[in-house]
Write an enzyme that holds these catalytic residues in place. Sequence first.
Site, PDB file in Angstrom:
ATOM      1  NE  ARG A  62      69.462  35.587  64.681  1.00  0.00           N
ATOM      2  CZ  ARG A  62      69.233  35.860  65.976  1.00  0.00           C
ATOM      3  NH1 ARG A  62      68.832  37.044  66.350  1.00  0.00           N
ATOM      4  NH2 ARG A  62      69.405  34.919  66.888  1.00  0.00           N
ATOM      5  CE1 TYR A 115      61.100  44.359  41.680  1.00  0.00           C
ATOM      6  CE2 TYR A 115      60.917  44.191  44.060  1.00  0.00           C
ATOM      7  CZ  TYR A 115      61.176  43.612  42.826  1.00  0.00           C
ATOM      8  OH  TYR A 115      61.502  42.289  42.762  1.00  0.00           O
ATOM      9  CG  ASP A 187      63.675  51.474  46.123  1.00  0.00           C
ATOM     10  OD1 ASP A 187      64.842  51.670  45.736  1.00  0.00           O
ATOM     11  OD2 ASP A 187      63.095  50.381  46.006  1.00  0.00           O
ATOM     12  CE  LYS A 212      67.439  44.432  41.714  1.00  0.00           C
ATOM     13  NZ  LYS A 212      67.208  43.104  41.198  1.00  0.00           N
TER      14      LYS A 212
END
Length: 404
Positions: A62, A115, A187, A212
């Site tokens: 983690r 987005y 972004d 993406k």
Amino acid sequence: MVKHNFMNIKDGTKAVWAGEEASLAFNATQVPVVLSVAYNYDDMDEWQDVALGLKPGHIYNRMTNPTVEAFEEKVRILEGAEAAVGFSSGMAAISSALYTFLRSGDRVVSVKDTYGGTNKIFTEFLPHIDVNVTLCTTGNHEEIEAEVAKGCKVLYLESPTNPTLKITDIERMVKAGKAVGALVIIDNTFATPINQNPIQFGVDIVIHSATKFLSGHADAMGGVVCGPKELMEKVYHYREINGATMDPWSAYLILRGMKTLKLRVRQQEKSAMEIARYLKNQKHVEEVFYPGLETHRNHHIAKKQMKGFGGIVSFVLKEEMEAIKILLPKLQYANRAGNLGAVETIYGPARTTSHVECTLEERKELGIPEGLVRISVGIEDTEDLIADLEQAFAHLESQLSFEL
Ligand code: PLP
């Protein structure tokens, strides 16, 4: 392995070689997928030093993982950042960056058509913790400047935007943000580090949905936040506790995909330009959004700040959903899916993709037409993609005239 120096080295070479040396083992030429959740220490002092960050090493997945670190390093070098932190998805990266820096009573200025998921953070989640959000008209630089001048902790941008491909002048916005001491976040998913490096323009923090274009193969989810070391230590600490850590398998797949990032992007944008020009001449198409078109409202800004215009084209069908239902199923070399940036061409309306979380009224308010279709252009041959569109539009024409 030779330690690389990436000074004066071009992006295609960086995409192949960056970030991998540190994690190679057994003379292997490829980074291993390290799945072990924890790491063994026979020496208690060494364990403690690693745990305290006094010595390099890993404790628990983690926190850090060698495969994830190789991915982070590749993105860091491509974006020209001091540090990068990987996440389990693009939304994990975006929400973690915002929650790391925002406190109750702070103010954020952003734009309306980010987005859809990001928009939900602004309209639904941040108000829950009393963060004041102002969303300006995308592309209206004067309006954004006026709002930023009133003072804000974060100026959050996306350029080009999903799905209307609006362009914001990054340098101009950085100037406005810096004047009030705001943290400027962008972004950069649509542009990719191949086409746009916002840190060069003074942006503090760059975010990607690695799901993406970075991945490119639609088989792994991930996100990444890049920026100055001091800020990334805070983002890392938030991730470590919040737990939106990147999975090592995803890190490996994205790392592998990134080696061909430049080749893919160059082929995708070559086809995207031709598809945009083709769509402009279709009688059922009301509008085409592509920053590479000279008719795009902010083409001159895109030309100034981008090295290429990217692989996404959106267009609006005059007959809205009626036409979408006829056109999309006819396409042969395309997936109809809620994703983008893959090697396969993907078509999708905003109502089932980027803004699936929004109601009809909300999409109207955000300026997203119901007839909008987003094309994520793949790496297929351009001629085949145009021919596919041609036969689908011929079918649409025959169906619509039949109904008349
Ligand atoms: N940012 C942009 C521009 C996107 O298009 C998306 C998803 O489509 C995201 C962020 C969210 O990324 P993810 O789906 O990896 O959480």
